[in-house]
Design a protein around this motif. Structure first.
Motif, short mmCIF file in Angstrom:
data_model
loop_
_atom_site.label_atom_id
_atom_site.label_comp_id
_atom_site.label_asym_id
_atom_site.label_seq_id
_atom_site.Cartn_x
_atom_site.Cartn_y
_atom_site.Cartn_z
N VAL A 45 5.88 -9.22 59.09
CA VAL A 45 6.27 -9.62 57.73
C VAL A 45 5.10 -10.22 56.98
O VAL A 45 4.83 -9.86 55.83
N ALA A 46 4.36 -11.13 57.61
CA ALA A 46 3.24 -11.79 56.93
C ALA A 46 2.12 -10.81 56.61
O ALA A 46 1.39 -10.99 55.63
N ARG A 99 2.37 -11.00 50.20
CA ARG A 99 1.54 -12.06 49.62
C ARG A 99 2.17 -13.42 49.86
O ARG A 99 1.52 -14.44 49.73
N LEU A 100 3.47 -13.42 50.19
CA LEU A 100 4.19 -14.65 50.53
C LEU A 100 4.96 -14.42 51.82
O LEU A 100 5.63 -13.40 51.98
N SER A 101 4.87 -15.36 52.74
CA SER A 101 5.72 -15.32 53.93
C SER A 101 6.15 -16.75 54.24
O SER A 101 5.38 -17.70 54.07
N LEU A 158 -4.18 -10.57 60.61
CA LEU A 158 -4.73 -10.48 59.26
C LEU A 158 -6.24 -10.25 59.29
O LEU A 158 -6.78 -9.46 58.51
N GLN A 159 -6.92 -10.93 60.20
CA GLN A 159 -8.37 -10.74 60.32
C GLN A 159 -8.70 -9.33 60.78
O GLN A 159 -9.66 -8.72 60.30
N ARG A 171 -2.93 -14.60 50.21
CA ARG A 171 -1.68 -14.72 50.95
C ARG A 171 -1.32 -16.20 51.08
O ARG A 171 -2.17 -17.02 51.42
N LEU A 172 -0.06 -16.50 50.84
CA LEU A 172 0.47 -17.84 51.02
C LEU A 172 1.49 -17.80 52.15
O LEU A 172 2.47 -17.05 52.09
N ILE A 173 1.26 -18.61 53.19
CA ILE A 173 2.14 -18.66 54.35
C ILE A 173 2.69 -20.08 54.46
O ILE A 173 1.93 -21.04 54.60
#
Length: 606
Positions: free
Chosen positions: A163-164, A168-170, A191-192, A292-294
């Motif tokens: 999902v993340a 852009r939001l998770s 992500l990396q 991205r905001l987690i």
């Protein structure tokens, strides 16, 4: 009339500020009425209670406690019309210019909070509706390495990583021990791996202690990943929200905003349940549109001290397995055992951003803390009391005040802990020992409040010779900062410890963003207090090996399920509850709800 309101409104007590605001509104209104004055006072009072708004139903219900001839009876439709015709209340569809906003059919806001809520909802929805820009699937072999097959099917930690990687939001929620930190470390590795360039990551939390704990936990997970051949690069430090956004003394806005956003590619925020509406609005505003905001947090914990229950509102409508067709297909392709539960139902966009981790690896079926916490959240007082009284659980217990005095309990628990702390060889070891045990109180003052418990602990320490008579800056004194000082980098909620330097000079030691200790002369400290005991609110973002949770001797308005749950789950290994069964049951009976329109705005769009 104000005197009548204040004396007869049952549980509603208007402060001087509420009444002053009501007077200002009445003076500015083109059409004056007692109903307008009353509604304005309620809108102001609501914010002080943690609500974002007040419903007109609540205003009418409160008015019923006023003597019969004080207010003329009115229907809710007539009240709505009266407010909108006053010249100081406007509909949400109009350009903002009035001090009060009536949103929907029923919610009355101070304009500042309506603006914060509306802009936050728009920003959150903008992030989840742009998922197509970042919808690459994580490599299956990488997921297999980071999340090897286990007993849990589907593996919701793995689902969270998928999902993340697509959003852009998770938002990842879960109670203590459900693996939020483990999940985040691995999704950062995902992500990396997906990025062609090194990612600029930022780790944030509401308090200094929570930020330090986040960094420490992630470093432990990163070390384990490195050993398995999948290294993840973490920032050197974690920061508080105030520090990262650029707190400016005396100003409501921050240095970083939409015009001057944070430079980071990934912004990870822990303990999101502690973040109030205005702070969350400022945070989301300051995160770049392409970043991205987690958000991590426990939705069952206490809500923020200030107005709002943002995390609770965001995840309120989420159900396991309910995602859009595109998101469900992506998850099913990467996660064994995942089943799309939404069927033909249309799923709101915000659902694609949310994952709830429910399996606790710390508190299993044999854990009294886990059983007690689950019973409290469900409002099952009989089950909660049974868990405390059961001899089957070694990690949770109960002390009846009728059988044992609080002073005796403190002597048996706090004094041995302090002896162990004083046995430390240096400040670093002492700081580590500081978090082995803490007394948690529901109240700050009064019987069984923080002030009384701190005094009792120090009296016991003085009697045993562990606390030198007449010394304020005694060796081992725990400190809690109560006012922000950006110059020193100390913020409300930061915990420290008095310990002598090599020359025997007592200094106050605090943990830096990088996890190191730094010393500050006591005379330079901002407002602070001794914290052998702390309120439950102040311990959010912290963990201790053992806690003694002290409840009041009678029912109190601060008592609720979320306060009990938050306090007991601060313990990693053992929790002791000091309370009568009557007070415990009354606390479990209270399910705290905060008035807000955020849930409807993000889930329904109204």
């Amino acid at each position: 009339m104000h005197d009548v309101w204040q004396s007869q409104h049952g549980n509603t007590e208007f402060s001087a500020a509420d009444l002053a605001f009501s007077n200002v509104i009445s003076a500015a209104a083109s059409t004056v009425s007692e109903w307008l004055s009353l509604a304005a006072a309620h809108a102001s009072s609501a914010v002080q209670r943690g609500d974002v708004c007040v419903t007109l139903d609540a205003v009418l219900a409160a008015a019923e406690t006023v003597e019969a001839d004080a207010l003329e009876p009115i229907e809710i439709s007539a009240l709505r019309e009266l407010l909108l015709d006053s010249g100081v209340v406007q509909a949400a569809s109009e350009p903002v210019w009035c001090p009060l906003v009536l949103d929907g059919e029923n919610r009355l806001y101070l304009t500042r909070y309506w603006c914060d809520e509306t802009e936050l909802a728009r920003a959150l929805l903008a992030r989840v509706t742009t998922a197509s820009a970042v919808n690459a699937h994580p490599p299956r072999d990488l997921l297999d390495t980071l999340f090897p097959p286990g007993s849990q099917t589907p593996d919701w930690q793995r689902v969270a990583a998928v999902v993340a990687s697509r959003q852009r939001l998770s938002v990842i929620t879960g109670g203590p021990g459900t693996g939020k930190t483990r999940t985040v470390a691995r999704l950062l590795a995902v992500l990396q791996a997906q990025s062609a360039e090194p990612l600029d990551m930022c780790l944030l939390a509401p308090t200094g202690k929570a930020a330090a704990r986040l960094l420490e936990s992630l470093r432990g997970e990163a070390a384990a990943l490195a050993d398995s051949g999948e290294p993840v690069s973490l920032p050197e430090a974690a920061a508080t929200l105030h520090r990262a956004l650029g707190y400016r003394h005396g100003r409501r806005d921050f240095l970083h905003n939409a015009s001057n956003p944070l430079p980071h590619d990934v912004v990870l925020v822990d303990e999101a349940s502690m973040i109030d509406l205005s702070m969350m609005a400022a945070l989301v505003d300051a995160v770049r549109a392409d970043a991205r905001l987690i958000l991590l947090g426990d939705r069952d914990q206490l809500a923020s001290v200030e107005a709002g229950n943002v995390l609770g509102d965001i995840v309120a409508g989420a159900e396991p397995g309910h995602y859009s067709p595109a998101q469900s297909a992506a998850i099913a392709a990467s996660c064994e055992g995942f089943v799309d539960e939404s069927g033909d139902r249309e799923v709101p966009a915000i659902a694609d951003a949310i994952v709830h981790l429910s399996h606790s690896y710390r508190f299993d079926a044999n854990s009294g803390i886990g059983v007690f916490a689950a019973a409290v959240n469900a409002g099952l007082a009989d089950d909660a009391v049974a868990a405390l009284q059961s001899a089957s659980y070694g990690d949770v217990s109960w002390i009846d005040p009728a059988e044992r005095a609080l002073s005796e309990c403190l002597a048996a628990s706090a004094v041995p802990h302090f002896q162990g702390l004083l046995a430390s060889t240096d400040a670093e070891a002492a700081f580590s020992a500081l978090h082995h045990f803490r007394v948690l109180c529901a109240l700050r003052s009064g019987p069984r409040g923080v002030a009384q418990v701190n005094a009792l602990v120090e009296q016991h320490l003085a009697r045993t010779g562990l606390l030198p008579t007449g010394q304020l800056w005694y060796r081992g004194r725990p400190l809690l900062i109560t006012r922000n000082d950006p110059v020193l980098g100390l913020y409300n909620g930061d915990m420290g410890l008095v310990w002598p330097d090599a020359d025997g000079v007592p200094l106050a030691w605090f943990q830096t963003d990088g996890g190191q200790l730094r010393a500050i002369a006591p005379g330079r400290l901002p407002a602070h207090e001794t914290c052998h005991a702390m309120t439950v609110h102040k311990t959010q973002g912290s963990e201790f090996k053992e806690v003694l949770m002290v409840l009041p001797d009678a029912a109190h308005f601060v008592l609720s399920r979320d306060l009990l749950y938050t306090g007991v789950t601060r313990a990693r290994e053992r929790a002791v509850l000091y309370s009568s069964v009557t007070v415990l049951r009354e606390a479990i009976a209270v399910k705290r709800e905060r008035a807000s329109g955020l849930q409807k705005k993000v889930w329904i769009g109204v």
